[in-house]
Design a protein around this motif. Structure first.
Motif, PDB file in Angstrom:
ATOM      1  N   PHE A   1       0.862  -1.182   0.000  1.00 51.32           N
ATOM      2  CA  PHE A   1       0.000   0.000   0.000  1.00 51.32           C
ATOM      3  C   PHE A   1       0.902   1.237   0.000  1.00 51.32           C
ATOM      4  O   PHE A   1       1.638   1.472   0.956  1.00 51.32           O
ATOM      5  N   VAL A   2       0.868   1.985  -1.079  1.00 50.49           N
ATOM      6  CA  VAL A   2       1.782   3.126  -1.217  1.00 50.49           C
ATOM      7  C   VAL A   2       1.040   4.427  -0.879  1.00 50.49           C
ATOM      8  O   VAL A   2      -0.008   4.712  -1.472  1.00 50.49           O
ATOM      9  N   VAL A   3       1.564   5.172   0.086  1.00 50.50           N
ATOM     10  CA  VAL A   3       0.982   6.463   0.440  1.00 50.50           C
ATOM     11  C   VAL A   3       1.945   7.555  -0.039  1.00 50.50           C
ATOM     12  O   VAL A   3       3.101   7.611   0.391  1.00 50.50           O
ATOM     13  N   CYS A   4       1.475   8.406  -0.951  1.00 48.29           N
ATOM     14  CA  CYS A   4       2.304   9.505  -1.461  1.00 48.29           C
ATOM     15  C   CYS A   4       1.998  10.740  -0.637  1.00 48.29           C
ATOM     16  O   CYS A   4       0.891  11.276  -0.700  1.00 48.29           O
ATOM     17  N   GLY A   5       2.973  11.172   0.154  1.00 49.96           N
ATOM     18  CA  GLY A   5       2.802  12.330   1.038  1.00 49.96           C
ATOM     19  C   GLY A   5       2.650  11.858   2.472  1.00 49.96           C
ATOM     20  O   GLY A   5       1.773  11.052   2.777  1.00 49.96           O
ATOM     21  N   TYR A   6       3.539  12.338   3.354  1.00 51.47           N
ATOM     22  CA  TYR A   6       3.468  11.953   4.768  1.00 51.47           C
ATOM     23  C   TYR A   6       3.229  13.190   5.626  1.00 51.47           C
ATOM     24  O   TYR A   6       3.909  13.455   6.594  1.00 51.47           O
TER      25      TYR A   6
ATOM     26  N   ASN B   1       1.437  -3.792   3.927  1.00 47.90           N
ATOM     27  CA  ASN B   1       2.846  -3.370   3.954  1.00 47.90           C
ATOM     28  C   ASN B   1       2.881  -1.978   3.349  1.00 47.90           C
ATOM     29  O   ASN B   1       2.672  -1.818   2.149  1.00 47.90           O
ATOM     30  N   VAL B   2       3.119  -0.977   4.189  1.00 49.16           N
ATOM     31  CA  VAL B   2       2.956   0.403   3.729  1.00 49.16           C
ATOM     32  C   VAL B   2       4.297   1.000   3.295  1.00 49.16           C
ATOM     33  O   VAL B   2       5.296   0.881   3.996  1.00 49.16           O
ATOM     34  N   ILE B   3       4.281   1.626   2.120  1.00 45.81           N
ATOM     35  CA  ILE B   3       5.446   2.344   1.594  1.00 45.81           C
ATOM     36  C   ILE B   3       5.071   3.822   1.507  1.00 45.81           C
ATOM     37  O   ILE B   3       3.966   4.161   1.075  1.00 45.81           O
TER      38      ILE B   3
ATOM     39  N   GLU C   1      10.262   3.784  -7.793  1.00 51.49           N
ATOM     40  CA  GLU C   1      10.518   2.432  -7.269  1.00 51.49           C
ATOM     41  C   GLU C   1       9.252   1.854  -6.647  1.00 51.49           C
ATOM     42  O   GLU C   1       8.935   0.675  -6.820  1.00 51.49           O
ATOM     43  N   ALA C   2       8.522   2.718  -5.931  1.00 54.18           N
ATOM     44  CA  ALA C   2       7.274   2.259  -5.306  1.00 54.18           C
ATOM     45  C   ALA C   2       6.274   1.836  -6.387  1.00 54.18           C
ATOM     46  O   ALA C   2       5.503   0.890  -6.195  1.00 54.18           O
ATOM     47  N   ALA C   3       6.325   2.536  -7.541  1.00 54.38           N
ATOM     48  CA  ALA C   3       5.358   2.260  -8.614  1.00 54.38           C
ATOM     49  C   ALA C   3       5.429   0.801  -9.063  1.00 54.38           C
ATOM     50  O   ALA C   3       4.411   0.192  -9.392  1.00 54.38           O
ATOM     51  N   ARG C   4       6.634   0.228  -9.056  1.00 51.88           N
ATOM     52  CA  ARG C   4       6.814  -1.154  -9.546  1.00 51.88           C
ATOM     53  C   ARG C   4       6.181  -2.190  -8.631  1.00 51.88           C
ATOM     54  O   ARG C   4       5.821  -3.268  -9.070  1.00 51.88           O
ATOM     55  N   ILE C   5       6.069  -1.860  -7.319  1.00 53.17           N
ATOM     56  CA  ILE C   5       5.676  -2.919  -6.376  1.00 53.17           C
ATOM     57  C   ILE C   5       4.329  -2.693  -5.689  1.00 53.17           C
ATOM     58  O   ILE C   5       3.805  -3.594  -5.048  1.00 53.17           O
ATOM     59  N   GLY C   6       3.763  -1.513  -5.839  1.00 51.26           N
ATOM     60  CA  GLY C   6       2.515  -1.229  -5.112  1.00 51.26           C
ATOM     61  C   GLY C   6       1.307  -1.960  -5.684  1.00 51.26           C
ATOM     62  O   GLY C   6       1.201  -2.164  -6.891  1.00 51.26           O
ATOM     63  N   ASP C   7       0.396  -2.353  -4.777  1.00 48.51           N
ATOM     64  CA  ASP C   7      -0.915  -2.880  -5.206  1.00 48.51           C
ATOM     65  C   ASP C   7      -1.952  -1.756  -5.178  1.00 48.51           C
ATOM     66  O   ASP C   7      -2.844  -1.709  -6.009  1.00 48.51           O
TER      67      ASP C   7
ATOM     68  N   GLY D   1       3.527   3.581 -16.408  1.00 51.27           N
ATOM     69  CA  GLY D   1       4.290   2.663 -17.258  1.00 51.27           C
ATOM     70  C   GLY D   1       4.921   1.520 -16.475  1.00 51.27           C
ATOM     71  O   GLY D   1       5.208   0.465 -17.032  1.00 51.27           O
ATOM     72  N   LEU D   2       5.148   1.737 -15.176  1.00 52.34           N
ATOM     73  CA  LEU D   2       5.847   0.738 -14.356  1.00 52.34           C
ATOM     74  C   LEU D   2       4.920  -0.114 -13.490  1.00 52.34           C
ATOM     75  O   LEU D   2       5.336  -1.139 -12.946  1.00 52.34           O
ATOM     76  N   MET D   3       3.684   0.333 -13.331  1.00 51.46           N
ATOM     77  CA  MET D   3       2.802  -0.313 -12.335  1.00 51.46           C
ATOM     78  C   MET D   3       2.411  -1.729 -12.724  1.00 51.46           C
ATOM     79  O   MET D   3       2.350  -2.074 -13.908  1.00 51.46           O
ATOM     80  N   LYS D   4       2.100  -2.516 -11.684  1.00 53.35           N
ATOM     81  CA  LYS D   4       1.680  -3.911 -11.900  1.00 53.35           C
ATOM     82  C   LYS D   4       0.275  -3.949 -12.480  1.00 53.35           C
ATOM     83  O   LYS D   4      -0.524  -3.032 -12.236  1.00 53.35           O
TER      84      LYS D   4
END
Ligand SMILES: NC(=O)c1ccc[n+]([C@@H]2O[C@H](COP(=O)([O-])OP(=O)(O)OC[C@H]3O[C@@H](n4cnc5c(N)ncnc54)[C@H](O)[C@@H]3O)[C@@H](O)[C@H]2O)c1
Length: 418
Positions: A210-215, A232-234, A258-264, A282-285
């Motif tokens: 789970f990718v969160v952009c901005g903290y 699993n938070v990125i 990098e997060a783009a390649r692995i995030g769901d 372009g990189l996302m699953k």
């Protein structure tokens, strides 16, 4: 009474939902009781541009109890709860101009209708009302004594107006109150963003990436709640301090590509533009979910996603599938608009209790004290902020200690050491 809503017959449902929310808003209720007696807003015409939700309805009732004549339009084309709009019109005689799913032109037509109400006080969530007034209806600013602003993005826009000396009246930045952003942005956005994602997808968060952009305040809340459900938070960030905080809070921090390649699942909460764009898509699953909970629908570069897609279709309510030429499918939630408000009900009432207590008291402050204010963005007076925290605790049945005389003296002194 002039109004423009979807269907007045939805009012019964809206009335009950407004009452349900009110049960969770004891601080606002106390303010409403006082307003009813003291009428501090007598004669104040207020135009509010806020998410039309049950909690906002209770704020409108509070302003009305204080003697204000309030009108309401939406601060987002997808956040309106049509049943609430109907009840506000039928049961509380408050003019509402808002329809869920309204197009761009209708959205701005409604803002103009709210401004036709001839306010002396404006209330904004994102500063669309103020920016319309400053760009198209400047003359009207003479009649306005001041305004309030609810969210981070609105405060950023207003501070930019202040810096460029184009702001025509004072504003109280409700978002800057501790009893607002520490709770609404963090716990409110944290819970309701997850709620919006789950209602629209019904995905299992446990075990997902789970990718969160901005903290910032919102990102901290979303990340904490996603972790709480086993994801699993990125985190992705641009501010080294926030990134460091995320690392020490135990999150993995990565550059967004990098997060783009692995995030769901991806959630943007930055208040920034094009945080996820062509390079990331372009990189996302295959199957990646894209959601936004920041104020505007610009955080995910949707026009580029549309251009890249071979085809698109609505696969579930609030879920649009974009098929890319290489066969991968990306799923955009709620048209990239605030997922918590567009696909769920927004923040729980209990947290909006504090945000809207700030709104009500800031409107009272503005109406009574505007004379001495300059054309600037002001913070909520600290005594209002503290009083709301005190009231909230007491309505929760929680008491705390008070400083003793000795402690007060000690904390105000410098003489005593080891
Ligand atoms: N969904 C809701 O109901 C809700 C509620 C409150 C606020 N908001 C909105 O959410 C957004 C964020 O608000 P906040 O209070 O958390 O703001 P904030 O300023 O506390 O946090 C934003 C964070 O995003 C980071 N950031 C900026 N650009 C970035 C990028 N390109 N990549 C990664 N990180 C980036 C900043 O460094 C900052 O740490 C705003 O638009 C605000 O208006 C939405």
């Amino acid at each position: 009474m002039d109004y423009d809503i979807k269907d007045i017959n939805l009012a019964d449902k809206g009335r009950l939902r407004i009452e349900w929310a009110d049960n969770q808003m004891p601080v606002l209720c106390l303010i409403r009781e006082r307003f009813q007696k003291e009428k501090p807003l007598n004669g104040a015409r207020i135009s509010a541009c806020l998410h039309v939700t049950t909690e906002t309805a209770n704020l409108m009732r509070t302003l009305q109890a204080g003697g204000a004549e309030a009108a309401l339009c939406a601060s987002n084309p997808l956040s309106t709860q049509d049943d609430v709009a109907a009840s506000l019109v039928r049961d509380f005689k408050i003019p509402v101009f808002a329809i869920k799913g309204e197009d761009h032109d209708t959205y701005y037509k409604h803002i103009n209708q709210a401004l036709d109400h001839k306010p002396v006080i404006t209330m904004d969530d994102g500063a669309d009302l103020i920016s319309t007034l400053h760009s198209e209806r400047k003359e009207q600013a003479k009649e306005i004594i001041g305004g309030t602003e609810e969210t981070t993005t609105g405060v950023i826009r207003l501070k930019s107006m202040e810096e460029k000396s184009v702001l025509l009246f004072p504003i109280v930045a409700v978002n800057e109150a501790n009893t607002k952003h520490l709770f609404d942005n963090r716990y409110g956005t944290g819970q309701s963003t997850i709620d919006g994602i789950l209602r629209s997808t019904n995905l299992l968060l446990a075990g997902s990436t789970f990718v969160v952009c901005g903290y910032g305040w919102c990102g901290r809340g979303v990340a904490a709640r996603a972790r709480g459900m086993g994801a699993n938070v990125i985190i992705t960030e641009t501010d080294p301090l926030k990134a460091l905080e995320a690392v020490m809070d135990g999150f993995r921090v990565l550059p967004s590509k990098e997060a783009a390649r692995i995030g769901d699942i991806f959630v943007t909460v930055t208040g920034d533009i094009h945080v996820l764009g062509e390079d990331h898509f372009g990189l996302m699953k295959d199957g990646a979910i894209l959601a936004n909970s920041g104020h505007f629908n610009v955080e995910i570069d949707i026009p580029t996603l549309e251009k890249m897609a071979k085809s698109r279709r609505i696969i579930r309510e609030n879920v649009e599938e974009f098929l890319l030429p290489d066969g991968r499918k990306l799923y955009l939630l709620a048209e990239g608009r605030l997922v918590n408000l567009a696909a769920a009900e927004g923040h729980p009432a209990s947290v909006m209790d504090m945000s809207f207590a700030n709104q009500a008291l800031s409107a009272e402050f503005m109406f009574s004290k505007s004379k001495g204010l300059e054309k600037k963005v002001y913070i909520v007076p600290p005594e209002i902020d503290k009083e709301i925290a005190r009231l909230k605790l007491s309505t929760m049945g929680i008491s705390i200690d008070a400083l003793t005389e000795e402690q007060e003296k000690y904390l105000a002194s410098w003489e005593m050491g080891t």
